[in-house]
Motif scaffolding. Structure first.
Motif, PDB file in Angstrom:
ATOM      1  N   GLN A   1      -4.156   5.130  -4.639  1.00  0.00           N
ATOM      2  CA  GLN A   1      -3.413   6.341  -4.984  1.00  0.00           C
ATOM      3  C   GLN A   1      -4.368   7.514  -5.204  1.00  0.00           C
ATOM      4  OE1 GLN A   1      -0.842   5.878  -8.387  1.00  0.00           O
ATOM      5  NE2 GLN A   1      -0.397   8.081  -8.526  1.00  0.00           N
ATOM      6  N   HIS A   2      -5.441   7.241  -5.931  1.00  0.00           N
ATOM      7  CA  HIS A   2      -6.463   8.252  -6.197  1.00  0.00           C
ATOM      8  C   HIS A   2      -7.100   8.721  -4.886  1.00  0.00           C
ATOM      9  CE1 HIS A   2      -9.848   9.427  -9.244  1.00  0.00           C
ATOM     10  NE2 HIS A   2      -9.471  10.454  -8.504  1.00  0.00           N
ATOM     11  N   LEU A   3      -7.395   7.768  -3.992  1.00  0.00           N
ATOM     12  CA  LEU A   3      -8.014   8.090  -2.710  1.00  0.00           C
ATOM     13  C   LEU A   3      -7.085   8.950  -1.866  1.00  0.00           C
ATOM     14  CD1 LEU A   3     -10.243   7.671  -0.573  1.00  0.00           C
ATOM     15  CD2 LEU A   3      -9.102   5.539   0.075  1.00  0.00           C
ATOM     16  N   GLU A   4      -5.808   8.585  -1.817  1.00  0.00           N
ATOM     17  CA  GLU A   4      -4.856   9.342  -1.004  1.00  0.00           C
ATOM     18  C   GLU A   4      -4.707  10.766  -1.515  1.00  0.00           C
ATOM     19  OE1 GLU A   4      -0.302   8.911   0.785  1.00  0.00           O
ATOM     20  OE2 GLU A   4      -1.115   7.403  -0.612  1.00  0.00           O
ATOM     21  N   GLU A   5      -4.588  10.932  -2.831  1.00  0.00           N
ATOM     22  CA  GLU A   5      -4.462  12.268  -3.407  1.00  0.00           C
ATOM     23  C   GLU A   5      -5.689  13.124  -3.098  1.00  0.00           C
ATOM     24  OE1 GLU A   5      -3.908  11.348  -7.489  1.00  0.00           O
ATOM     25  OE2 GLU A   5      -1.781  10.819  -7.288  1.00  0.00           O
ATOM     26  N   THR A   6      -6.868  12.509  -3.155  1.00  0.00           N
ATOM     27  CA  THR A   6      -8.101  13.252  -2.874  1.00  0.00           C
ATOM     28  C   THR A   6      -8.170  13.665  -1.414  1.00  0.00           C
ATOM     29  OG1 THR A   6      -9.240  11.966  -4.584  1.00  0.00           O
ATOM     30  CG2 THR A   6     -10.624  13.164  -3.027  1.00  0.00           C
ATOM     31  N   LEU A   7      -7.779  12.776  -0.509  1.00  0.00           N
ATOM     32  CA  LEU A   7      -7.806  13.093   0.914  1.00  0.00           C
ATOM     33  C   LEU A   7      -6.820  14.202   1.253  1.00  0.00           C
ATOM     34  CD1 LEU A   7      -8.084   9.500   2.444  1.00  0.00           C
ATOM     35  CD2 LEU A   7      -9.895  11.214   2.211  1.00  0.00           C
ATOM     36  N   VAL A   8      -5.703  14.252   0.537  1.00  0.00           N
ATOM     37  CA  VAL A   8      -4.743  15.334   0.732  1.00  0.00           C
ATOM     38  C   VAL A   8      -5.350  16.652   0.281  1.00  0.00           C
ATOM     39  CG1 VAL A   8      -2.515  16.288  -0.014  1.00  0.00           C
ATOM     40  CG2 VAL A   8      -2.702  13.858   0.608  1.00  0.00           C
ATOM     41  N   GLU A   9      -6.004  16.645  -0.874  1.00  0.00           N
ATOM     42  CA  GLU A   9      -6.651  17.864  -1.369  1.00  0.00           C
ATOM     43  C   GLU A   9      -7.753  18.327  -0.431  1.00  0.00           C
ATOM     44  OE1 GLU A   9      -7.627  18.674  -5.436  1.00  0.00           O
ATOM     45  OE2 GLU A   9      -6.430  16.985  -6.146  1.00  0.00           O
ATOM     46  N   LEU A  10      -8.436  17.384   0.181  1.00  0.00           N
ATOM     47  CA  LEU A  10      -9.486  17.722   1.142  1.00  0.00           C
ATOM     48  C   LEU A  10      -8.908  18.205   2.468  1.00  0.00           C
ATOM     49  CD1 LEU A  10     -12.034  14.768   0.727  1.00  0.00           C
ATOM     50  CD2 LEU A  10     -12.550  17.185   0.420  1.00  0.00           C
ATOM     51  N   GLU A  11      -7.577  18.061   2.612  1.00  0.00           N
ATOM     52  CA  GLU A  11      -6.881  18.372   3.848  1.00  0.00           C
ATOM     53  C   GLU A  11      -7.347  17.485   5.009  1.00  0.00           C
ATOM     54  OE1 GLU A  11      -7.131  22.551   4.607  1.00  0.00           O
ATOM     55  OE2 GLU A  11      -5.961  23.074   2.834  1.00  0.00           O
ATOM     56  N   PHE A  12      -7.848  16.317   4.623  1.00  0.00           N
ATOM     57  CA  PHE A  12      -8.205  15.315   5.628  1.00  0.00           C
ATOM     58  C   PHE A  12      -6.983  14.496   6.001  1.00  0.00           C
ATOM     59  CE2 PHE A  12      -9.906  11.256   7.104  1.00  0.00           C
ATOM     60  CZ  PHE A  12     -10.917  11.670   7.984  1.00  0.00           C
ATOM     61  N   LEU A  13      -6.068  14.368   5.036  1.00  0.00           N
ATOM     62  CA  LEU A  13      -4.833  13.625   5.249  1.00  0.00           C
ATOM     63  C   LEU A  13      -3.656  14.583   5.131  1.00  0.00           C
ATOM     64  CD1 LEU A  13      -3.110  11.028   5.483  1.00  0.00           C
ATOM     65  CD2 LEU A  13      -3.351  10.766   3.012  1.00  0.00           C
TER      66      LEU A  13
ATOM     67  N   MET B   1      -4.042   5.607   5.751  1.00  0.00           N
ATOM     68  CA  MET B   1      -4.150   4.834   4.508  1.00  0.00           C
ATOM     69  C   MET B   1      -4.050   3.329   4.773  1.00  0.00           C
ATOM     70  SD  MET B   1      -4.957   6.838   2.177  1.00  0.00           S
ATOM     71  CE  MET B   1      -4.971   5.527   0.949  1.00  0.00           C
ATOM     72  N   THR B   2      -3.279   2.952   5.774  1.00  0.00           N
ATOM     73  CA  THR B   2      -3.196   1.526   6.124  1.00  0.00           C
ATOM     74  C   THR B   2      -4.555   1.014   6.585  1.00  0.00           C
ATOM     75  OG1 THR B   2      -0.879   1.717   6.757  1.00  0.00           O
ATOM     76  CG2 THR B   2      -2.101  -0.171   7.637  1.00  0.00           C
ATOM     77  N   ARG B   3      -5.221   1.809   7.401  1.00  0.00           N
ATOM     78  CA  ARG B   3      -6.544   1.403   7.897  1.00  0.00           C
ATOM     79  C   ARG B   3      -7.582   1.388   6.775  1.00  0.00           C
ATOM     80  NH1 ARG B   3      -6.996   0.929  13.309  1.00  0.00           N
ATOM     81  NH2 ARG B   3      -5.258   1.697  14.567  1.00  0.00           N
ATOM     82  N   LEU B   4      -7.484   2.348   5.858  1.00  0.00           N
ATOM     83  CA  LEU B   4      -8.419   2.364   4.725  1.00  0.00           C
ATOM     84  C   LEU B   4      -8.164   1.181   3.794  1.00  0.00           C
ATOM     85  CD1 LEU B   4      -8.565   6.189   3.916  1.00  0.00           C
ATOM     86  CD2 LEU B   4     -10.386   4.770   4.872  1.00  0.00           C
ATOM     87  N   ARG B   5      -6.909   0.837   3.609  1.00  0.00           N
ATOM     88  CA  ARG B   5      -6.601  -0.352   2.818  1.00  0.00           C
ATOM     89  C   ARG B   5      -7.205  -1.597   3.466  1.00  0.00           C
ATOM     90  NH1 ARG B   5      -2.332  -0.957  -0.849  1.00  0.00           N
ATOM     91  NH2 ARG B   5      -1.431   1.009  -1.585  1.00  0.00           N
ATOM     92  N   ARG B   6      -7.055  -1.698   4.769  1.00  0.00           N
ATOM     93  CA  ARG B   6      -7.611  -2.856   5.463  1.00  0.00           C
ATOM     94  C   ARG B   6      -9.129  -2.914   5.300  1.00  0.00           C
ATOM     95  NH1 ARG B   6      -6.691  -3.334  11.853  1.00  0.00           N
ATOM     96  NH2 ARG B   6      -8.171  -1.594  11.802  1.00  0.00           N
ATOM     97  N   LEU B   7      -9.772  -1.758   5.362  1.00  0.00           N
ATOM     98  CA  LEU B   7     -11.226  -1.694   5.199  1.00  0.00           C
ATOM     99  C   LEU B   7     -11.651  -2.183   3.822  1.00  0.00           C
ATOM    100  CD1 LEU B   7     -14.129  -0.721   5.849  1.00  0.00           C
ATOM    101  CD2 LEU B   7     -13.413   1.563   5.112  1.00  0.00           C
ATOM    102  N   TYR B   8     -11.057  -1.615   2.767  1.00  0.00           N
ATOM    103  CA  TYR B   8     -11.493  -1.980   1.414  1.00  0.00           C
ATOM    104  C   TYR B   8     -11.056  -3.394   1.026  1.00  0.00           C
ATOM    105  CZ  TYR B   8     -13.091   2.788   0.550  1.00  0.00           C
ATOM    106  OH  TYR B   8     -13.775   3.981   0.599  1.00  0.00           O
ATOM    107  N   ASN B   9      -9.920  -3.830   1.507  1.00  0.00           N
ATOM    108  CA  ASN B   9      -9.486  -5.194   1.202  1.00  0.00           C
ATOM    109  C   ASN B   9     -10.392  -6.221   1.872  1.00  0.00           C
ATOM    110  OD1 ASN B   9      -7.376  -4.402  -0.401  1.00  0.00           O
ATOM    111  ND2 ASN B   9      -5.820  -4.563   1.197  1.00  0.00           N
ATOM    112  N   ARG B  10     -10.937  -5.870   3.016  1.00  0.00           N
ATOM    113  CA  ARG B  10     -11.846  -6.782   3.711  1.00  0.00           C
ATOM    114  C   ARG B  10     -13.149  -6.947   2.944  1.00  0.00           C
ATOM    115  NH1 ARG B  10     -11.784  -4.349   8.468  1.00  0.00           N
ATOM    116  NH2 ARG B  10     -13.832  -3.381   8.395  1.00  0.00           N
TER     117      ARG B  10
ATOM    118  N   MET C   1      -6.700  -1.870  -7.664  1.00  0.00           N
ATOM    119  CA  MET C   1      -6.839  -1.410  -6.286  1.00  0.00           C
ATOM    120  C   MET C   1      -5.722  -0.428  -5.928  1.00  0.00           C
ATOM    121  SD  MET C   1      -9.614  -2.561  -5.127  1.00  0.00           S
ATOM    122  CE  MET C   1      -9.382  -1.962  -3.440  1.00  0.00           C
ATOM    123  N   GLU C   2      -4.524  -0.644  -6.448  1.00  0.00           N
ATOM    124  CA  GLU C   2      -3.432   0.290  -6.188  1.00  0.00           C
ATOM    125  C   GLU C   2      -3.726   1.651  -6.812  1.00  0.00           C
ATOM    126  OE1 GLU C   2      -0.762   0.026  -4.151  1.00  0.00           O
ATOM    127  OE2 GLU C   2      -1.884  -1.777  -3.568  1.00  0.00           O
ATOM    128  N   TYR C   3      -4.282   1.656  -8.020  1.00  0.00           N
ATOM    129  CA  TYR C   3      -4.672   2.927  -8.649  1.00  0.00           C
ATOM    130  C   TYR C   3      -5.729   3.625  -7.799  1.00  0.00           C
ATOM    131  CZ  TYR C   3      -2.296   1.497 -12.965  1.00  0.00           C
ATOM    132  OH  TYR C   3      -1.362   1.118 -13.901  1.00  0.00           O
TER     133      TYR C   3
END
Length: 247
Positions: free
Chosen positions: A189-201, A210-219, A184-186
């Motif tokens: 990390q992959h998700l965050e890098e992609t969102l940066v490239e998309l200029e969404f983050l 990322m905290t909210r996305l972690r909460r979503l996927y962990n749920r 999940m940590e990998y």
């Protein structure tokens, strides 16, 4: 549980359609002994077609004139009521009542009494019972259809019978193992890098994304295959971004 020792008793049912619907509710939950005490209109074609695939219960229903005939050989009798009549008698909800019925039916004959559509069981009939089953409907609308009441009680009997045999969410035999914390940590990390490239983050001002996305996927709790699918999507997304950047 011995379902052959359990019978559903309808006292003075007035509508044949309700009788058919009761038969269907019973068969859904594995009960098949129906007793009708002085039904107003039975047999009747409407009872047949409302029963759908439970016609056999209708065909084999025992019709008697008195409650004595219906429960004479029963050793444990339950009377149901959608209202709290405040009678000083043992009263339980449908879930607890069902547990008692399942336990008793192993060695004893059990009758579950349901009263008239308009007035339920009277006090004299309730006094014939070992236990009263109260279905706590909402006070804004306390009226409960006969077949609905039967369905509730039969469902609880079925669930009591299956207790301990149905897998819980945590111990169910999932088709794939759940993802490890490291996987999940990998993924994050992959998700965050992609969102940066998309200029969404914006890494300079990430806020709580990322905290909210972690909460979503962990749920949700992802399994191995789901993580691989999501990382495949992220990989393809980054490839498309880079190709567009070189054009």
């Amino acid at each position: 549980m011995n379902s052959q020792n359990i019978q559903v008793v309808l006292v003075n049912p007035s509508h044949p359609g309700n009788i058919g619907a009761v038969a269907r509710a019973m068969k859904n939950m594995g009960l098949n002994h129906l007793v009708l005490v002085a039904p107003r209109k039975f047999p009747d074609p409407e009872a047949q077609w409302r029963a759908a695939s439970a016609v056999d219960i209708i065909d084999n229903a025992r019709v008697v004139e008195t409650l004595d005939e219906a429960i004479g050989d029963s050793q444990f009798v339950v009377g149901t009521s959608a209202r709290d009549r405040r009678i000083p008698w043992p009263v339980q909800d449908a879930r607890l009542t069902a547990a008692r019925i399942v336990e008793r039916s192993v060695k004893e004959k059990v009758s579950i009494l349901f009263g008239r559509e308009d007035s339920g069981l009277n006090n004299e009939e309730l006094r014939r019972c070992n236990l009263h089953c109260h279905i706590p409907t909402h006070p804004d609308y306390e009226s409960l259809n006969l077949s609905m009441a039967v369905q509730i009680v039969c469902y609880e009997i079925r669930m009591a019978e299956l207790e301990g045999t149905l897998p819980s969410d945590e111990d169910s035999h999932w088709e794939n193992p759940f993802a490890t914390s490291q996987d999940m940590e990998y993924f994050y990390q992959h998700l965050e890098e992609t969102l940066v490239e998309l200029e969404f983050l914006n890494p300079a001002a990430p806020k709580q994304l990322m905290t909210r996305l972690r909460r979503l996927y962990n749920r949700v709790r992802l399994d191995d295959m789901e993580v691989q699918i999501l990382r495949g999507i992220l990989k393809e997304t980054r490839r498309v971004i880079r190709e567009k950047g070189t054009n």
